[in-house]
Write a protein that holds these residues in place. Structure first.
Motif, mmCIF file in Angstrom:
data_model
loop_
_atom_site.group_PDB
_atom_site.id
_atom_site.type_symbol
_atom_site.label_atom_id
_atom_site.label_comp_id
_atom_site.label_asym_id
_atom_site.label_seq_id
_atom_site.Cartn_x
_atom_site.Cartn_y
_atom_site.Cartn_z
ATOM 1 N N LEU A 30 41.645 3.856 3.398
ATOM 2 C CA LEU A 30 41.019 2.788 4.165
ATOM 3 C C LEU A 30 40.420 3.329 5.465
ATOM 4 O O LEU A 30 40.863 4.333 6.017
ATOM 5 N N SER A 31 39.393 2.634 5.883
ATOM 6 C CA SER A 31 38.870 2.930 7.211
ATOM 7 C C SER A 31 39.872 2.448 8.251
ATOM 8 O O SER A 31 40.792 1.684 7.939
ATOM 9 N N ARG A 78 37.886 8.483 6.202
ATOM 10 C CA ARG A 78 38.893 7.553 5.672
ATOM 11 C C ARG A 78 40.282 8.184 5.723
ATOM 12 O O ARG A 78 40.429 9.400 5.707
ATOM 13 N N ARG A 96 43.938 -1.450 10.057
ATOM 14 C CA ARG A 96 44.529 -2.331 11.080
ATOM 15 C C ARG A 96 44.649 -3.759 10.561
ATOM 16 O O ARG A 96 45.654 -4.431 10.772
ATOM 17 N N GLU A 97 43.591 -4.191 9.841
ATOM 18 C CA GLU A 97 43.643 -5.553 9.308
ATOM 19 C C GLU A 97 44.775 -5.709 8.310
ATOM 20 O O GLU A 97 45.467 -6.733 8.293
ATOM 21 N N ARG A 98 44.962 -4.674 7.460
ATOM 22 C CA ARG A 98 46.027 -4.770 6.437
ATOM 23 C C ARG A 98 47.404 -4.777 7.105
ATOM 24 O O ARG A 98 48.296 -5.555 6.733
ATOM 25 N N GLU A 156 39.519 0.318 10.676
ATOM 26 C CA GLU A 156 39.461 -1.129 10.855
ATOM 27 C C GLU A 156 40.162 -1.851 9.715
ATOM 28 O O GLU A 156 40.947 -2.783 9.936
ATOM 29 N N ALA A 157 39.903 -1.360 8.500
ATOM 30 C CA ALA A 157 40.542 -1.989 7.340
ATOM 31 C C ALA A 157 42.045 -1.774 7.372
ATOM 32 O O ALA A 157 42.835 -2.662 7.004
ATOM 33 N N ILE A 175 48.021 2.310 3.375
ATOM 34 C CA ILE A 175 46.718 2.223 4.059
ATOM 35 C C ILE A 175 45.839 3.408 3.681
ATOM 36 O O ILE A 175 44.817 3.671 4.323
#
Length: 539
Positions: free
Chosen positions: A21-22, A6, A27-29, A24-25, A18
């Motif tokens: 966060l992983s 993480r 990037r989404e945020r 992927e998470a 961020i």
């Protein structure tokens, strides 16, 4: 193990946290929270201009936030690192740039912001000197601005970013403009230029207003202003053409006559005209001079040979009589005047090969100013009085000379009813603006027309080179005879009219060469009845 991979706590991108966060998470945020920022225009200023701020659309400029590459920059501490409080920090966003699109977007901005160089210039208007002052220009340095645009994208603190410009100095500066005005422009407009022919018989004065309309000063490769005169435009100027025409002398054609069957030429003289191709070279050297005498030069002239001379008439094929025809008429003052005037205007007509000769163009309108008087004509199938009466006798004489010369008859028209003194079906009339008498000279050589008239006859002779041994005429019988009627005339201008039957008649024109018929043409004429008209004072 649970927290492995993480992003370190406290990691931010453009203020978006961020941490923890992983990938992927993260990037989404970022995609969710920076959606508006990514599309916000980049604010720029051009050079030292503080008044105008321009917006550059990042999408049009090829600017894009690479979210994946930005997340890849983040630290990912292991277990011990997290236990000892290892954290992240603010990450710089990774920006992808399409440089060609950025250059295009910046060029579009530059079109509104660039200040073009103003070259010093000198021109002329209404005979006066007009000066354009030089000024430097600025242009956006697009190449250097591309990287600055990229750096300012998604960085509000760096906006508006001031983009660099380059300075361009005019090639034609103030000193060169001042020199051109003093040495050439002001002298050029100081007064007229006068051109005088070598013998002093012709004189042309060109005003500053005329000269200025065809004069310019153009910079050379080093920015030096040099005078340029549009000589072609000058000599074609509608204000100049009449001056050149007045300075010219028309040549005089020789006069031909027949002496015992031989063609004799006499007279004729050369003419002169302005040599328009040399006018520019004559005018330009005078323009930077002052004073009337210094601004006077030689008017170039050239000789104009007559179309017909004692030296060339035989070369034109004017060697023999081709045809001749005479029409007799009853003497009357108006006939003598009008027939004589028309013959005078026709006499001496030179028709070159393939040219079309026109009665109306040669004789002109039958008006008092042109030497014609009022007489009897045929209008609406009856005699009436009008200017030029009797001219049809000349038209008929010319028509028959054309007929027996064997030339191509282009246009003709017979009288509406028959007139006894003319050959049936082989006569012509003319009317200004509606009916002409024309022939094309298809003989292969020039044709010269002799015309003369006395108190009771008119003769027209064609001189040239015969193509045929003989041109004969055969007239057929009268057909479809129609009897006239009797009518009463009206008004003070009534002209009495004797009756004559109407009829149709056919005439054959036969061409003979080497004793054999080589061609034949048919002319059909319809004559209406000539009604008897009785005027009131005759009853």
């Amino acid at each position: 193990m649970l927290w492995g991979g993480r992003i370190a706590a406290g990691t931010t991108v453009l203020g978006v946290d961020i941490g923890g966060l992983s990938d992927e998470a993260a990037r989404e945020r970022l995609n969710a929270e920076l959606s508006e920022d990514r599309l916000a225009p980049v604010l720029v200023m051009i050079g030292e201009d503080d008044e105008n701020v321009y917006e550059v659309d990042p999408e049009e400029a090829g600017l894009l936030l690479d979210v994946s590459a930005t997340v890849e920059q983040a630290d990912r501490p292991g277990l011990l690192g997290r236990l000892f409080g290892v954290g992240g920090g603010a990450l710089d966003p990774v920006v992808v740039q399409h440089e060609q699109r950025s250059e295009a977007a910046l060029t579009g901005v530059a079109e509104h912001a660039d200040a073009a160089v103003t070259e010093g210039a000198v021109d002329f208007e209404d005979g006066r000197v007009r000066v354009t002052e030089p000024s430097a220009g600025t242009a956006l340095d697009v190449e250097r601005s591309v990287e600055m645009l990229r750096a300012a994208y998604l960085n509000e603190e760096a906006q508006p970013v001031r983009l660099p410009v380059s300075l361009a100095e005019p090639l034609t500066d103030e000193d060169e403009v001042a020199r051109a005005v003093e040495e050439f422009a002001e002298p050029a407009m100081s007064g007229p230029v006068t051109l005088v022919s070598e013998d002093g018989s012709a004189r042309v004065s060109l005003s500053p207003e005329v000269l200025g309309d065809h004069l310019a000063m153009e910079p050379d490769e080093e920015g030096r202003l040099e005078p340029r005169l549009d000589a072609e435009g000058l000599v074609e100027d509608e204000r100049v053409v009449p001056l050149f025409e007045d300075a010219s002398v028309e040549p005089t054609d020789a006069t031909l006559s027949l002496d015992g069957g031989s063609v004799v030429a006499s007279g004729g003289a050369e003419g002169s005209r302005v040599a328009v191709d040399e006018v520019g070279d004559a005018v330009l050297p005078l323009l930077d001079r002052g004073g009337e005498r210094a601004r006077t030069g030689l008017l170039p002239m050239e000789t104009v040979e007559p179309a017909l001379s004692e030296e060339n008439y035989r070369d034109l094929g004017l060697v023999e009589e081709i045809s001749s025809f005479t029409v007799e008429f009853e003497p009357a003052p108006y006939r003598i005047t009008n027939i004589g005037r028309a013959a005078q205007l026709i006499n001496g007509s030179l028709v070159l090969p393939d040219e079309v000769w026109s009665f109306n163009e040669t004789v002109g309108e039958r008006t008092e100013e042109n030497g014609f008087v009022e007489g009897v004509i045929i209008l609406d199938d009856q005699y009436q009085t009008a200017q030029g009466g009797g001219v049809s006798a000349v038209a008929t004489t010319v028509f028959n000379a054309m007929f027996f010369a064997g030339v191509e008859i282009v246009e003709y028209g017979a009288h509406s009813f028959y007139i006894e003194r003319y050959p049936e079906g082989r006569e012509a009339t003319v009317a200004w603006g509606s009916l002409d008498l024309r022939f094309r000279n298809d003989s292969g050589n020039a044709i010269y027309v002799l015309a003369s008239a006395d108190n009771d006859s008119v003769t027209v002779t064609f001189v040239g080179t015969k193509r045929f041994d003989e041109v004969r005429s055969e007239t057929g019988p009268r057909e479809n005879i129609e009897e006239p009627e009797r009518r009463e005339g009206e008004g003070e201008d009534c002209v009495p009219q004797p009756p004559l039957e109407g009829f149709d008649v056919t005439v054959e024109r036969i061409f003979v060469r080497d004793g054999a018929e080589v061609d034949r043409e048919t002319y059909e004429t319809n004559y209406v009845p000539r009604d008897e008209i009785v005027c009131p004072d005759e009853e």
